[in-house]
Design a protein around this motif. Structure first.
Motif, PDB file in Angstrom:
ATOM      1  N   GLN A 180       7.421  -9.192  36.226  1.00  0.00           N
ATOM      2  CA  GLN A 180       6.021  -9.198  36.631  1.00  0.00           C
ATOM      3  C   GLN A 180       5.553 -10.643  36.570  1.00  0.00           C
ATOM      4  O   GLN A 180       5.999 -11.407  35.708  1.00  0.00           O
ATOM      5  N   GLN A 181       4.648 -11.008  37.457  1.00  0.00           N
ATOM      6  CA  GLN A 181       4.165 -12.384  37.480  1.00  0.00           C
ATOM      7  C   GLN A 181       2.661 -12.384  37.696  1.00  0.00           C
ATOM      8  O   GLN A 181       2.151 -11.570  38.477  1.00  0.00           O
ATOM      9  N   ALA A 182       1.970 -13.286  37.009  1.00  0.00           N
ATOM     10  CA  ALA A 182       0.514 -13.387  37.159  1.00  0.00           C
ATOM     11  C   ALA A 182       0.070 -14.816  36.890  1.00  0.00           C
ATOM     12  O   ALA A 182       0.725 -15.558  36.152  1.00  0.00           O
ATOM     13  N   GLY A 183      -1.046 -15.208  37.484  1.00  0.00           N
ATOM     14  CA  GLY A 183      -1.660 -16.493  37.199  1.00  0.00           C
ATOM     15  C   GLY A 183      -1.075 -17.650  37.992  1.00  0.00           C
ATOM     16  O   GLY A 183      -0.178 -17.476  38.821  1.00  0.00           O
ATOM     17  N   ALA A 184      -1.604 -18.830  37.727  1.00  0.00           N
ATOM     18  CA  ALA A 184      -1.148 -20.047  38.391  1.00  0.00           C
ATOM     19  C   ALA A 184      -1.243 -21.196  37.403  1.00  0.00           C
ATOM     20  O   ALA A 184      -2.127 -21.215  36.541  1.00  0.00           O
ATOM     21  N   GLY A 185      -0.322 -22.166  37.543  1.00  0.00           N
ATOM     22  CA  GLY A 185      -0.302 -23.310  36.637  1.00  0.00           C
ATOM     23  C   GLY A 185       1.116 -23.571  36.167  1.00  0.00           C
ATOM     24  O   GLY A 185       2.077 -23.099  36.783  1.00  0.00           O
ATOM     25  N   MET A 242      -0.055 -11.603  28.264  1.00  0.00           N
ATOM     26  CA  MET A 242       0.175 -11.981  29.659  1.00  0.00           C
ATOM     27  C   MET A 242      -1.152 -12.304  30.343  1.00  0.00           C
ATOM     28  O   MET A 242      -1.279 -13.316  31.030  1.00  0.00           O
ATOM     29  N   ASP A 243      -2.122 -11.457  30.116  1.00  0.00           N
ATOM     30  CA  ASP A 243      -3.457 -11.655  30.687  1.00  0.00           C
ATOM     31  C   ASP A 243      -4.095 -12.946  30.163  1.00  0.00           C
ATOM     32  O   ASP A 243      -4.679 -13.723  30.918  1.00  0.00           O
ATOM     33  N   ALA A 244      -3.979 -13.166  28.852  1.00  0.00           N
ATOM     34  CA  ALA A 244      -4.611 -14.338  28.229  1.00  0.00           C
ATOM     35  C   ALA A 244      -4.014 -15.638  28.767  1.00  0.00           C
ATOM     36  O   ALA A 244      -4.729 -16.606  29.000  1.00  0.00           O
ATOM     37  N   LEU A 245      -2.690 -15.652  28.975  1.00  0.00           N
ATOM     38  CA  LEU A 245      -2.037 -16.867  29.446  1.00  0.00           C
ATOM     39  C   LEU A 245      -2.267 -17.097  30.935  1.00  0.00           C
ATOM     40  O   LEU A 245      -2.266 -18.239  31.399  1.00  0.00           O
ATOM     41  N   ALA A 246      -2.453 -15.989  31.674  1.00  0.00           N
ATOM     42  CA  ALA A 246      -2.532 -16.105  33.141  1.00  0.00           C
ATOM     43  C   ALA A 246      -3.759 -16.879  33.615  1.00  0.00           C
ATOM     44  O   ALA A 246      -3.825 -17.262  34.778  1.00  0.00           O
ATOM     45  N   SER A 247      -4.719 -17.121  32.719  1.00  0.00           N
ATOM     46  CA  SER A 247      -5.895 -17.905  33.117  1.00  0.00           C
ATOM     47  C   SER A 247      -5.519 -19.334  33.470  1.00  0.00           C
ATOM     48  O   SER A 247      -6.181 -19.975  34.285  1.00  0.00           O
ATOM     49  N   HIS A 248      -4.455 -19.847  32.835  1.00  0.00           N
ATOM     50  CA  HIS A 248      -4.095 -21.254  33.052  1.00  0.00           C
ATOM     51  C   HIS A 248      -2.621 -21.484  33.342  1.00  0.00           C
ATOM     52  O   HIS A 248      -2.205 -22.622  33.545  1.00  0.00           O
TER      53      HIS A 248
END
Lengths: 94, 290
Positions: free
Chosen positions: B14-19, B41-47
């Motif tokens: 699964q993949q989410a976010g950008a950076g 996963m959600d918390a890290l996906a912000s950045h």
């Protein structure tokens, strides 16, 4: 906004399509439990979330929804809770 | 389903976010759902661009009969990294996932930017770890299985755990499912599936990740160890001998920090990743907290 019956019907369709080899109950309602009644596991819920995103045509805050359930100590998830979540995050394409 | 073919097997991810790239590597008998349900996963996906994947034999990935050492799984990571076109990634590895992460840093240094360990035991450091095999978590599993008349032995033995669950009567298995409840049932159901693989023996093999190889890893390493971890000697060794290692204790946790103390674990991972990548921590609103 889609009615809860409409969302429940769509949700049941996605569940059956996602796990075609599973022997689910003939009929489900908002009290049907994802773990206890449908026999899903946590990783299967992640897969279901991904399939719902595809059907809804948008990213869904599914991880936030699942974490919220865990935070409040839920031991299972009723389809009705998922219906409300999906109503609050309406599809772009159905 | 998002999957990649790696070598002789297939991995679900699964993949989410950008950076900057962050890859989450779960423990033996776990799967990527632990990162979703814990909210990391959600918390890290912000950045960050966060990739979580199921190790071979686990979750929705394929289950080959062999190839469960950290060396083979590090090669799986290298191929996943290439297939997904990731940049050098920060690996966050829980328990055996940390062993795979460090082995990847040793074998595929060009794919790794740094490693965040969560309570990992290294077979190559068995000689300095007095608590090997005596994990409290294993004792809890052993006591639970004893309630249905199944003995697992005093010391950690994944092979035995897999074989015993595979040989269990449906009635006993159902009793265990009821004991473990809805969220633990998925974990339990995975165990017998691994009985026909070499996973049980392989994951406790040194597989080339010796103390000297660990010492040679030049990447920044963050060693997050749990307050009630059985592996605090390992944490001390890593801090003493790795060229670039920072250690931190996660309070009120005993090997499953992302679930035992989700807030402190998430904050620590974010804070260290932000430090390593130069990402402003203020934007998360939790910098410096743990």
């Amino acid at each position: 906004m889609l009615g809860s019956d409409q969302v429940l019907t769509l949700l049941a369709e996605v569940v059956r399509e996602t796990f075609p080899d599973r022997d689910f109950p003939e009929s489900v309602d908002i009290s049907t439990l994802l773990f206890a009644d449908l026999g899903l596991s946590s990783i299967e819920l992640v897969v279901l979330g991904e399939k719902l995103e595809a059907r809804w045509g948008r990213r869904l805050p599914f991880a936030t929804f699942l974490k919220g359930l865990r935070d409040r100590g839920a031991t299972d998830i009723a389809l009705g809770e998922l219906v409300v979540f999906l109503q609050n995050n309406p599809p772009q394409l159905v | 389903m998002p999957e990649v073919e790696v070598g002789s097997t297939r991995l679900y991810y699964q993949q989410a976010g950008a950076g900057p790239d962050v890859v989450l590597v779960h423990a033996v008998t776990s799967n990527l759902a632990v990162w979703v349900f814990s909210g990391l996963m959600d918390a890290l996906a912000s950045h960050y661009r966060v990739t979580a994947y199921d190790l071979r034999g686990h979750g929705m990935s394929a289950r080959p009969a062999r190839g469960y050492t950290s060396a083979v799984m590090a090669e799986d990571f290298r191929q996943l990294h290439r297939a997904l076109g990731l940049k050098p990634a920060y690996l966050v590895g829980h328990s055996f996932g940390g062993v795979v992460s460090m082995h990847a840093a040793a074998l595929a240094p060009e794919c790794v930017a740094g490693v965040v360990l969560s309570d990992s035991f290294f077979p190559g450091l068995k000689h300095i770890e007095p608590n090997f095999g005596k994990m409290g978590l294993w004792q809890e599993v052993r006591q639970t299985f004893a309630r249905v008349g199944v003995e697992l032995g005093e010391t950690v033995d994944f092979g035995r755990l897999f074989r015993e669950t595979a040989a269990m009567s449906p009635e006993k298995f159902q009793q265990l499912e009821e004991i473990y409840g809805a969220f633990g049932r998925g974990w339990l159901r995975q165990l017998p599936l691994l009985a026909s693989t070499s996973c049980g023996d392989d994951v406790l093999a040194e597989a080339g990740l010796t103390a000297d190889v660990l010492r040679s890893i030049q990447h920044p390493v963050v060693a997050l160890y749990d307050e009630f971890s059985p592996f605090l000697a390992t944490a001390n060794w890593l801090q003493q001998y790795l060229p670039c290692c920072v250690a931190e204790i996660i309070p009120a946790a005993k090997h499953l920090a992302m679930l035992d103390n989700t807030a402190a674990f998430t904050a620590a991972v974010l804070r260290h990743l932000n430090r390593l990548t130069g990402t402003p921590g203020q934007s998360h609103g939790i910098a410096g907290s743990a």
